[in-house]
Motif scaffolding. Structure first.
Motif, PDB file in Angstrom:
ATOM      1  N   SER A   1     -43.595   9.243  14.168  1.00  0.00           N
ATOM      2  CA  SER A   1     -44.284   9.253  12.878  1.00  0.00           C
ATOM      3  C   SER A   1     -43.393   9.667  11.704  1.00  0.00           C
ATOM      4  O   SER A   1     -43.481   9.079  10.625  1.00  0.00           O
TER       5      SER A   1
ATOM      6  N   GLU B   1     -46.368   7.511  19.237  1.00  0.00           N
ATOM      7  CA  GLU B   1     -46.815   7.522  17.838  1.00  0.00           C
ATOM      8  C   GLU B   1     -46.479   8.835  17.141  1.00  0.00           C
ATOM      9  O   GLU B   1     -45.977   8.858  16.021  1.00  0.00           O
TER      10      GLU B   1
ATOM     11  N   ASP C   1     -45.500   2.721  23.040  1.00  0.00           N
ATOM     12  CA  ASP C   1     -46.435   1.629  22.815  1.00  0.00           C
ATOM     13  C   ASP C   1     -45.822   0.354  23.377  1.00  0.00           C
ATOM     14  O   ASP C   1     -44.604   0.186  23.421  1.00  0.00           O
TER      15      ASP C   1
ATOM     16  N   ASN D   1     -53.004   6.509   8.171  1.00  0.00           N
ATOM     17  CA  ASN D   1     -51.902   7.369   8.591  1.00  0.00           C
ATOM     18  C   ASN D   1     -51.203   8.009   7.396  1.00  0.00           C
ATOM     19  O   ASN D   1     -51.257   7.515   6.269  1.00  0.00           O
TER      20      ASN D   1
ATOM     21  N   ASN E   1     -46.494  -0.603  11.250  1.00  0.00           N
ATOM     22  CA  ASN E   1     -46.582   0.127  12.526  1.00  0.00           C
ATOM     23  C   ASN E   1     -47.410   1.395  12.388  1.00  0.00           C
ATOM     24  O   ASN E   1     -47.319   2.311  13.216  1.00  0.00           O
ATOM     25  N   ASP E   2     -48.186   1.467  11.356  1.00  0.00           N
ATOM     26  CA  ASP E   2     -49.150   2.541  11.104  1.00  0.00           C
ATOM     27  C   ASP E   2     -50.397   1.921  10.508  1.00  0.00           C
ATOM     28  O   ASP E   2     -50.337   0.851   9.875  1.00  0.00           O
TER      29      ASP E   2
ATOM     30  N   ARG F   1     -43.212   2.430  16.987  1.00  0.00           N
ATOM     31  CA  ARG F   1     -43.767   3.614  17.654  1.00  0.00           C
ATOM     32  C   ARG F   1     -43.079   3.878  18.999  1.00  0.00           C
ATOM     33  O   ARG F   1     -43.620   4.583  19.842  1.00  0.00           O
TER      34      ARG F   1
END
Length: 369
Positions: free
Chosen positions: A220, A216, A170, A258, A253-254, A212
């Motif tokens: 995760s 992603e 990202d 998520n 960042n989610d 990320r």
């Protein structure tokens, strides 16, 4: 209690609490979170700040730094003033902060200095040297304890399914660093602050979860670990006080949908879904209504969130309760031309912007006596 902090909320609270609310007044406090995006000073420190020096890649000079501070102070001074016009945020969580010095410079800005903000900050192990922190108005909030809780994650936590596909990075300045000897991924600690808001105990967790970087899917598991740590902190508080008032906030960042948020924290989209020891996330509904705090490849999302424990959403307003939430995205904070039109106005080669994120906020209310 000072009279200026008593705000008549006749119209909205009439709809929420019934006809009697029309004659009542409420104490209102704004709680905000803002990713301050690369709030670095111009002094060479022990961290990896070479990019943000006068001779670095960003050509980061004192005038630019001062303009950045002014811009951030303008935003912070205005958050929440639509419904709480007599005061800016009482509590402000922040991230992408180089050190305590930049926070001391920020709270001394003319637009903020009269708020007399205190600072809770720890240096984190993040290799870029960016930290999380909490600012608080000393006249309203009295910290009683605070500590930084490390997020211990390792490269071997990447699960097999995440390894199968490597998404492109990202577009972010936030890169998690991996110790090649220990395989530890160095990222930000989670900051826990407990204190009294106008005499009422609340607990605040400030977060900046792993980026990320690497994609992603691959990254995760790191954020899922962050969500589990967040939940562990909350459960430790609930063991001491089952009715504890807890707020967790940050750049996760989610999104709210998520796994890190939905399963790690167990956050719920609807108030009626929240049970004892549960967590309500008002920003999930906002996301599904098309709101965003950041954009990437023309897709918006809400990575910046503030969630509250079940005790904050009870109907009785004799103590502080959650009222409503918002995203602060005034026109001057938005890019108006070019490829990134509509995105948050961030730092560029020819302009000192604000941040690549919009800040978020919630209101807490309590019936005045």
């Amino acid at each position: 209690m000072r009279i200026k902090n008593l705000i008549p909320l006749f119209v909205v609270l009439f709809a929420i609490f019934g006809a009697n609310a029309q004659a009542k007044k409420y104490i209102v406090h704004t709680v905000a979170f803002y990713n301050l995006e690369n709030l670095f000073d111009t002094i060479n420190g022990a961290n990896n700040d070479e990019e943000w020096l006068p001779n670095g890649a960003q050509n980061w000079t004192s005038p630019k730094y001062k303009q950045k501070l002014h811009n951030l102070a303008k935003v912070l001074s205005e958050i929440g003033t639509t419904d709480n016009p007599n005061n800016g945020p009482t509590l402000i969580g922040g991230c992408e902060i180089e050190n305590r010095v930049v926070l001391e410079d920020l709270v001394k800005e003319p637009l903020l200095i009269n708020k007399d903000y205190g600072i809770v900050h720890f240096d984190s192990p993040d290799k870029r040297g960016i930290d999380v922190a909490l600012l608080y108005q000393k006249k309203h909030f009295k910290p009683t304890s605070y500590k930084n809780i490390p997020l211990l994650i390792y490269k071997n936590q990447l699960n097999a399914s995440a390894k199968e596909k490597n998404d492109k990075d990202d577009a972010s300045d936030d890169k998690s660093e991996i110790d090649k000897n220990l395989d530890r991924v160095y990222t930000r600690d989670q900051l826990l602050v407990t204190g009294f808001l106008d005499g009422e105990e609340i607990n605040i967790i400030v977060n900046h979860w792993p980026s990320r970087s690497g994609g992603e899917k691959k990254s995760s598991p790191f954020r899922e670990a962050a969500g589990r740590l967040n939940r562990k902190i909350m459960d430790s508080i609930f063991k001491i006080n089952p009715n504890a008032k807890i707020m967790t906030m940050g750049d996760l960042n989610d999104g709210s949908y998520n796994k890190s948020v939905k399963e790690g924290i167990g956050a719920k989209r609807k108030k009626e879904e929240v049970k004892e020891f549960g967590i309500y996330n008002p920003f999930e509904e906002m996301f599904y209504k098309g709101n965003a705090t950041l954009f990437y490849r023309d897709a918006g999302d809400i990575f910046d969130q503030i969630m509250v424990s079940e005790a904050f959403i009870r109907k009785d307003t004799s103590s502080f309760r959650y009222w409503k939430s918002g995203i602060y995205n005034k026109p001057y904070m938005i890019t108006t031309v070019g490829q990134y039109k509509g995105y948050p106005l961030r730092h560029g080669a020819n302009e000192i912007g604000y941040s690549d994120h919009f800040p978020v906020y919630i209101y807490l209310i309590k019936e005045s006596k």
